[in-house]
Design an enzyme around this catalytic site. Structure first.
Site, short mmCIF file in Angstrom:
data_model
loop_
_atom_site.label_atom_id
_atom_site.label_comp_id
_atom_site.label_asym_id
_atom_site.label_seq_id
_atom_site.Cartn_x
_atom_site.Cartn_y
_atom_site.Cartn_z
N VAL A 188 0.88 -0.86 -0.17
CA VAL A 188 0.37 0.11 0.13
C VAL A 188 1.25 1.48 -0.16
O VAL A 188 1.82 1.15 1.10
CB VAL A 188 -0.82 0.08 0.96
CG1 VAL A 188 -1.72 0.83 1.40
CG2 VAL A 188 -2.01 -1.53 1.71
N HIS A 189 1.02 1.55 -0.93
CA HIS A 189 1.80 3.42 -0.93
C HIS A 189 0.51 4.14 -0.56
O HIS A 189 -0.62 4.84 -1.63
CB HIS A 189 2.69 3.83 -2.57
CG HIS A 189 3.48 4.33 -2.65
ND1 HIS A 189 3.54 5.77 -2.32
CD2 HIS A 189 4.72 3.89 -2.49
CE1 HIS A 189 4.62 6.05 -2.49
NE2 HIS A 189 5.57 4.67 -2.67
N LEU A 190 0.54 5.13 -0.53
CA LEU A 190 0.28 6.70 0.64
C LEU A 190 0.78 7.87 -0.45
O LEU A 190 1.62 8.44 -0.01
CB LEU A 190 0.05 6.61 1.78
CG LEU A 190 -0.76 5.44 2.74
CD1 LEU A 190 0.18 5.59 3.98
CD2 LEU A 190 -2.04 5.26 2.35
N GLY A 191 -0.59 7.74 -1.73
CA GLY A 191 0.71 8.91 -2.18
C GLY A 191 1.73 8.75 -3.29
O GLY A 191 1.80 7.08 -2.99
#
Length: 151
Positions: free
Chosen positions: A72-75
């Site tokens: 999961v890559h936030l931004g």
């Protein structure tokens, strides 16, 4: 065995090919789907049950008992924020349950800093053929089904 991948954030699903980063758009790290977050400060939750094997303020990987990793890559390019605006709720090596809050962040602050707040959710080391239910332009809430990883 099929694995349900849950949405880490609330928002609207976007095709991975529309993510403004070639590494994700060309599925170099793996296939998946992205979520354009809705609203301000919120928690990003674990997409699966497993162990936190990689943990940065802006990104994390949870590995399942059978070794499947979900990134999961936030931004996009949020590594340049050096953790500012991100609050970690877990440590690397911790066992987590799907839906458990892992990181608090503010997508609006990411956008204000000049970055895309879109959140790629990637099935690491998978092939596109084993994923199903990748529906784009759908509203999701944290903990709701995002896609299924077959196998």
């Amino acid at each position: 065995m099929s694995l349900r991948i849950l949405s880490p954030v609330s928002g609207r699903t976007v095709a991975m090919s529309d993510v403004p980063d070639p590494v994700f758009a060309q599925a170099m790290v793996g296939p998946g789907i992205a979520v354009q977050p809705a609203g301000g400060r919120s928690d990003a939750v674990a997409p699966v049950d497993g162990t936190v094997v990689t943990l940065h303020p802006h990104a994390f990987v949870v590995s399942t008992a059978d070794g499947r990793g979900v990134l999961v890559h936030l931004g996009i390019d949020t590594v340049k924020q050096k953790g500012e605006g991100f609050t970690l709720h877990v440590v690397k090596g911790e066992s987590v349950r799907a839906g458990q809050p892992l990181v608090s962040w503010d997508p609006e602050a990411v956008t204000a800093a000049g970055f895309s707040a879109v959140v790629p959710v990637v099935a690491l080391d998978a092939t596109a053929e084993v994923l199903s239910g990748l529906n784009v332009d759908v509203d999701v809430a944290p903990g709701e089904d995002l896609f299924t990883w077959g196998g």
